[in-house]
Write a protein that holds these residues in place. Structure first.
Motif, PDB file in Angstrom:
ATOM      1  N   LYS A   1       0.833  -1.205   0.000  1.00 59.65           N
ATOM      2  CA  LYS A   1       0.000   0.000   0.000  1.00 59.65           C
ATOM      3  C   LYS A   1       0.868   1.256   0.000  1.00 59.65           C
ATOM      4  CE  LYS A   1      -3.938   2.146   2.258  1.00 59.65           C
ATOM      5  NZ  LYS A   1      -5.007   2.057   3.226  1.00 59.65           N
ATOM      6  N   ARG A   2       1.989   1.188   0.735  1.00 56.44           N
ATOM      7  CA  ARG A   2       2.906   2.336   0.796  1.00 56.44           C
ATOM      8  C   ARG A   2       3.429   2.672  -0.602  1.00 56.44           C
ATOM      9  NH1 ARG A   2       6.434   0.255   4.317  1.00 56.44           N
ATOM     10  NH2 ARG A   2       5.143   1.022   6.013  1.00 56.44           N
ATOM     11  N   ILE A   3       3.795   1.628  -1.339  1.00 53.95           N
ATOM     12  CA  ILE A   3       4.353   1.845  -2.683  1.00 53.95           C
ATOM     13  C   ILE A   3       3.285   2.424  -3.603  1.00 53.95           C
ATOM     14  CG2 ILE A   3       5.323   0.660  -4.695  1.00 53.95           C
ATOM     15  CD1 ILE A   3       6.522  -1.365  -2.594  1.00 53.95           C
ATOM     16  N   GLU A   4       2.077   1.862  -3.548  1.00 49.34           N
ATOM     17  CA  GLU A   4       0.991   2.357  -4.399  1.00 49.34           C
ATOM     18  C   GLU A   4       0.702   3.832  -4.095  1.00 49.34           C
ATOM     19  OE1 GLU A   4      -0.259   0.211  -6.580  1.00 49.34           O
ATOM     20  OE2 GLU A   4      -1.705   1.583  -7.505  1.00 49.34           O
ATOM     21  N   THR A   5       0.721   4.154  -2.811  1.00 54.10           N
ATOM     22  CA  THR A   5       0.438   5.534  -2.404  1.00 54.10           C
ATOM     23  C   THR A   5       1.551   6.479  -2.862  1.00 54.10           C
ATOM     24  OG1 THR A   5      -0.608   4.590  -0.439  1.00 54.10           O
ATOM     25  CG2 THR A   5      -0.237   6.952  -0.423  1.00 54.10           C
ATOM     26  N   LEU A   6       2.780   6.027  -2.701  1.00 49.35           N
ATOM     27  CA  LEU A   6       3.911   6.875  -3.090  1.00 49.35           C
ATOM     28  C   LEU A   6       3.888   7.154  -4.596  1.00 49.35           C
ATOM     29  CD1 LEU A   6       6.411   8.279  -1.935  1.00 49.35           C
ATOM     30  CD2 LEU A   6       7.741   6.248  -2.474  1.00 49.35           C
ATOM     31  N   VAL A   7       3.562   6.118  -5.370  1.00 47.32           N
ATOM     32  CA  VAL A   7       3.470   6.310  -6.826  1.00 47.32           C
ATOM     33  C   VAL A   7       2.380   7.331  -7.149  1.00 47.32           C
ATOM     34  CG1 VAL A   7       2.836   5.215  -8.997  1.00 47.32           C
ATOM     35  CG2 VAL A   7       4.349   4.030  -7.422  1.00 47.32           C
ATOM     36  N   ARG A   8       1.244   7.201  -6.441  1.00 47.28           N
ATOM     37  CA  ARG A   8       0.142   8.133  -6.694  1.00 47.28           C
ATOM     38  C   ARG A   8       0.581   9.573  -6.396  1.00 47.28           C
ATOM     39  NH1 ARG A   8      -4.492   7.470  -9.765  1.00 47.28           N
ATOM     40  NH2 ARG A   8      -6.003   9.052  -9.188  1.00 47.28           N
ATOM     41  N   LEU A   9       1.316   9.732  -5.293  1.00 48.92           N
ATOM     42  CA  LEU A   9       1.794  11.074  -4.940  1.00 48.92           C
ATOM     43  C   LEU A   9       2.742  11.607  -6.010  1.00 48.92           C
ATOM     44  CD1 LEU A   9       2.432  10.757  -1.086  1.00 48.92           C
ATOM     45  CD2 LEU A   9       0.480  11.776  -2.249  1.00 48.92           C
ATOM     46  N   PHE A  10       3.618  10.740  -6.490  1.00 44.23           N
ATOM     47  CA  PHE A  10       4.548  11.157  -7.552  1.00 44.23           C
ATOM     48  C   PHE A  10       3.762  11.623  -8.776  1.00 44.23           C
ATOM     49  CE2 PHE A  10       7.087  10.637 -11.336  1.00 44.23           C
ATOM     50  CZ  PHE A  10       8.334  11.105 -10.963  1.00 44.23           C
ATOM     51  N   ASN A  11       2.770  10.808  -9.157  1.00 43.36           N
ATOM     52  CA  ASN A  11       1.977  11.155 -10.341  1.00 43.36           C
ATOM     53  C   ASN A  11       1.182  12.433 -10.128  1.00 43.36           C
ATOM     54  OD1 ASN A  11       3.041   8.932 -11.561  1.00 43.36           O
ATOM     55  ND2 ASN A  11       1.156   7.736 -11.605  1.00 43.36           N
TER      56      ASN A  11
END
Lengths: 628, 180
Positions: A531-541
């Motif tokens: 979940k952390r990785i998915e969230t971090l990617v979303r923030l980057f995008n």
């Protein structure tokens, strides 16, 4: 920590500066390695709003937990960067010898920034790292580069990961190829970023040991996995059945995208069918580095004008270069796949842009003159091969424009062209007809890189059945896809192959981690990493302006052009209403707002509270948009 | 008991099955060196191209050139098994034996500064049961005598001669492309 390589190598190609730093254990615990570590490094070292081809955009290689061990399906490496196609996170992995070699050289990650003054390669010989001229490799395929480098270095065990001519020419879906012909999947665009840095290849020789916490229990665990995989039919099986089963399945479900999604079944499927190919073409089942699961087929043409042409084939090659372009000649598909590999392009993207051009040609939008005098009809083998070469070299008006990717090509052509460009977020859609696979359609729309097969496996739910009705978006699909996306993130961070992701349960992943590192990890903790990785990617995008609801969308043809074939799925289409309901459920299950922005609570839950300002700013911007 | 030299077993790789994955190298270093490192493997894989792969280890030759060539008399051959033994104190890692071996079966050990070669896992817990053979996912490795190899070759030949139609549609196994 056992099994982890401890160093991060930083290379600045502009200044020539090379330095290493130690990877701290906390980062390993938070992101595991592979894609997770890569995304974390991308967030740290990239600058918002910079173009993907800006020298400041970092190109990041990461090794994984199992690289360099006996672990089944775990010998890969991941590459992460900002995508020149989507503008968001681009990631790809490949199970190959290069990843293990890089780990033996001692590196958990390599971060490349800057731009070399001339075409160069990075030579990593354990602790000795040099930037060397690659001018003499200009235009060469990675296969040829590897051969020349082995001669130059007088060592036939070095491993090479690099780009072909398409990467040098900044074809936006150029990819990275290693170990002669293993492609970073689905790294469409990573090769172009590498080319923008004037970096032809990374060459590595690693000699150090890789150790695990408990050799005995690890070996028993891996042996049991191999035996179980064999029982499940994914190991030691004829790879051709793995290869072509998917095609037959898709066709039987009216989900085999044919002639640029003009049809959903392909009349030429018989010529591309399983037994026919096994008998005539497949020479050998080929696995990746130290993996007994042979997912690729080495095929050879035995007669005709393409006699003795050899290629490493997977189902994507046949989907994209076959049915999508209306081509039913397997000889030609082998030749085309070989060319695509030599130029170093993503085979899915190539198939989609060629099919797009053929569609426009048949509709009179592109003239024969614009096509360089070539008759671009669907099914024309010569046109397919000609166009692949033009795209790879960036030759002619059409070659140049298609090398920009289907989304940008449609914008450049203008008019109705945008309706025929099939992509998600800018990444070309694989040859699945999502109109007949509705849950897969939702999966594709929310996949952060635009390809659900890499990010949540939604297509497997529809294809394999398992209680899922593919004719509607199931009400619980949002939460199922959220959990699957987390599992995929963990698989990609441990760098365990996703050939058959169902094989590895959460418990398997936790067990693997224990045997390798000696550290017990709860399944819930692994889910939190996902979940952390998915969230971090979303923030980057979101920072790049791409993480908003408008980008979680599907191509025009999938939403507005019902299936026209005379099959029971006739008339099926993804309506905007059902798609939006599905996206709502996905956002809700993710803990995101209706605009697709992770809430501050969500960030705190996964330990990303320090990035709350990104969410807060995005929520404010969304409110302002609504008010205005 | 002294075995006949024809009874010596060695590890061979079936070229048609071996796909060059290199798992055997990891298994060998795990069993013999207690670590993972193909550079410490007693069996080595060559992946020349997609279709041409082979794993090579000691063939246990009679009157082996590696032993004869050693200027320090550091190498000897066990009479019953054919295994090449290296006297760690005498070996100077000059590499003459490596050049003498036609198969590239000997290597310099990265840490120990001596040559090392396949011991058929006799120095491990798996006495005389080569683990590379046990693990090979393609069943491409066999631990056999030369006589068994000859028998299998004859069986294959006869089968082909008696059933010529079976493979006539397929491209010849001897055809190779220069590509990957």
């Amino acid at each position: 920590m056992s099994a982890y390589a401890g160093k991060v190598l930083h290379v600045n190609l502009t200044s020539g500066q090379i330095r290493t730093e130690m990877l701290d254990e906390r980062t390993v615990n938070l992101y595991l390695g592979g894609v997770g570590l890569g995304v974390n490094l991308l967030m740290e070292y990239s600058k918002p709003d910079r173009d993907a081809f800006d020298p400041d955009n970092p190109l990041i290689y990461c090794t994984g937990l199992l690289s360099g061990t006996l672990g089944s399906s775990g010998h890969g490496y991941a590459v992460v960067s900002k995508s020149p196609l989507t503008g968001g996170v681009c990631e790809g992995q490949v199970q190959s010898f290069f990843g293990s070699e890089l780990k033996r050289a001692g590196y958990a990650a390599v971060v490349v920034k800057g731009k070399a003054s001339e075409l160069s390669y990075l030579w990593i010989d354990d602790d000795q790292v040099q930037i060397r001229s690659a001018q003499c490799f200009s235009g060469d395929s990675v296969r040829v580069v590897e051969q020349k480098l082995c001669d130059e270095l007088d060592d036939f065990s070095v491993r090479v990961s690099g780009i072909g001519e398409a990467g040098e020419k900044l074809c936006r879906f150029a990819t990275i190829v290693s170990d002669k012909c293993h492609v970073v999947s689905r790294g469409a665009g990573l090769g172009a970023v590498m080319g923008s840095k004037n970096l032809k290849a990374i060459v590595v020789r690693g000699t150090h040991d890789v150790n695990v916490a408990n050799l005995g229990s690890f070996a028993c665990f891996v042996k049991a996995l191999y035996e179980r995989d064999g029982a499940l039919g994914i190991s030691n099986s004829s790879s051709s059945s793995l290869l072509f089963r998917r095609l037959l399945e898709l066709n039987s479900l009216s989900a085999l995208a044919t002639r640029n999604w003009g049809n959903s079944v392909f009349e030429g499927i018989k010529k591309l069918g399983d037994d026919y190919l096994t008998d005539r073409f497949v020479k050998k089942a080929v696995g990746c580095g130290a993996c007994g699961v042979n997912c690729n087929s080495a095929v050879m043409v035995s007669a005709g004008s393409f006699k003795n042409e050899v290629a490493l084939l997977n189902s994507d090659c046949v989907l994209s270069l076959g049915s999508l372009c209306g081509v039913d000649s397997f000889d030609a598909i082998v030749k085309a796949a070989s060319l695509v590999n030599d130029y170093g392009m993503d085979v899915v993207s190539v198939g989609v842009v060629v099919a797009f051009a053929m569609d426009l040609y048949e509709r009179g939008v592109i003239t024969r003159e614009q096509a360089g005098g070539v008759d671009l009809r669907f099914g024309n083998v010569d046109a397919l091969l000609d166009l692949i070469c033009k795209i790879g070299k960036g030759d002619g008006w059409l070659g140049k424009i298609l090398a920009e990717g289907v989304a940008k090509a449609a914008d450049a052509i203008g008019g109705e062209a945008v309706k025929y460009a099939c992509h998600v977020k800018g990444l070309e859609l694989p040859g699945y007809d999502l109109r007949a696979l509705k849950n897969a359609a939702l999966g594709f729309s929310v996949a952060f890189n635009g390809d659900a097969r890499m990010r949540n496996g939604a297509e497997l739910l529809d294809i394999a059945g398992g209680g899922v009705d593919r004719c509607k978006i199931e009400s619980d699909m949002g939460s199922r896809l959220v959990e699957e996306s987390q599992r995929y993130n963990v698989l990609d961070s441990l760098l365990i192959c996703k050939l058959n992701p169902q094989v590895y349960t959460w418990k398997d992943l936790a067990d693997y981690y224990l045997h390798v590192t000696g550290i017990e990890v709860a399944e819930e903790d692994l889910k939190l990493v996902g979940k952390r990785i998915e969230t971090l990617v979303r923030l980057f995008n979101i920072l790049e302006g791409k993480g908003i609801r408008d980008y979680d969308d599907l191509p025009y043809k999938i939403k507005f052009c019902p299936i026209s074939d005379d099959v029971k799925e006739k008339g099926m289409v993804i309506t905007d209403d059902e798609l939006q309901l599905g996206i709502d459920s996905y956002y809700a299950a993710s803990g995101w707002t209706a605009d697709g922005i992770p809430t501050v609570d969500c960030l705190k839950q996964v330990g990303l509270g320090h990035l709350a300002y990104i969410s807060e700013n995005a929520i404010k911007a969304a409110q302002n948009r609504e008010e205005s | 008991m002294v075995e006949r030299y024809q009874d010596r077993k060695f590890v061979v790789s079936n070229q048609e099955k071996c796909n060059g994955c290199g798992l055997c190298e990891y298994v060998c270093s795990m069993v013999n060196e207690k670590t993972f490192n193909p550079n410490k493997s007693r069996i080595r894989v060559t992946r020349l191209n997609l279709l041409t792969n082979v794993a090579v280890s000691c063939r246990k030759c009679v009157d082996p050139l590696c032993v004869a060539s050693c200027p320090k008399n550091a190498l000897s051959q066990e009479e019953n098994t054919g295994i090449i033994r290296v006297n760690e104190h005498a070996c100077t890692a000059c590499g003459w034996c490596i050049g003498a071996c036609s198969f590239g079966a000997l290597n310099l050990h990265p840490d120990k500064k001596i040559v090392y070669v396949c011991n058929s896992c006799t120095d491990t817990d798996h006495k005389g049961d080569p683990q590379c053979v046990q693990w090979c996912p393609e069943k491409a490795l066999q631990y056999v005598t030369a006589e068994t190899l000859a028998q299998k070759a004859r069986q294959k030949l006869v089968a082909q001669l008696l059933e010529p139609s079976e493979n006539s549609e397929k491209p010849s196994d001897t055809q190779q492309s220069s590509q990957c």
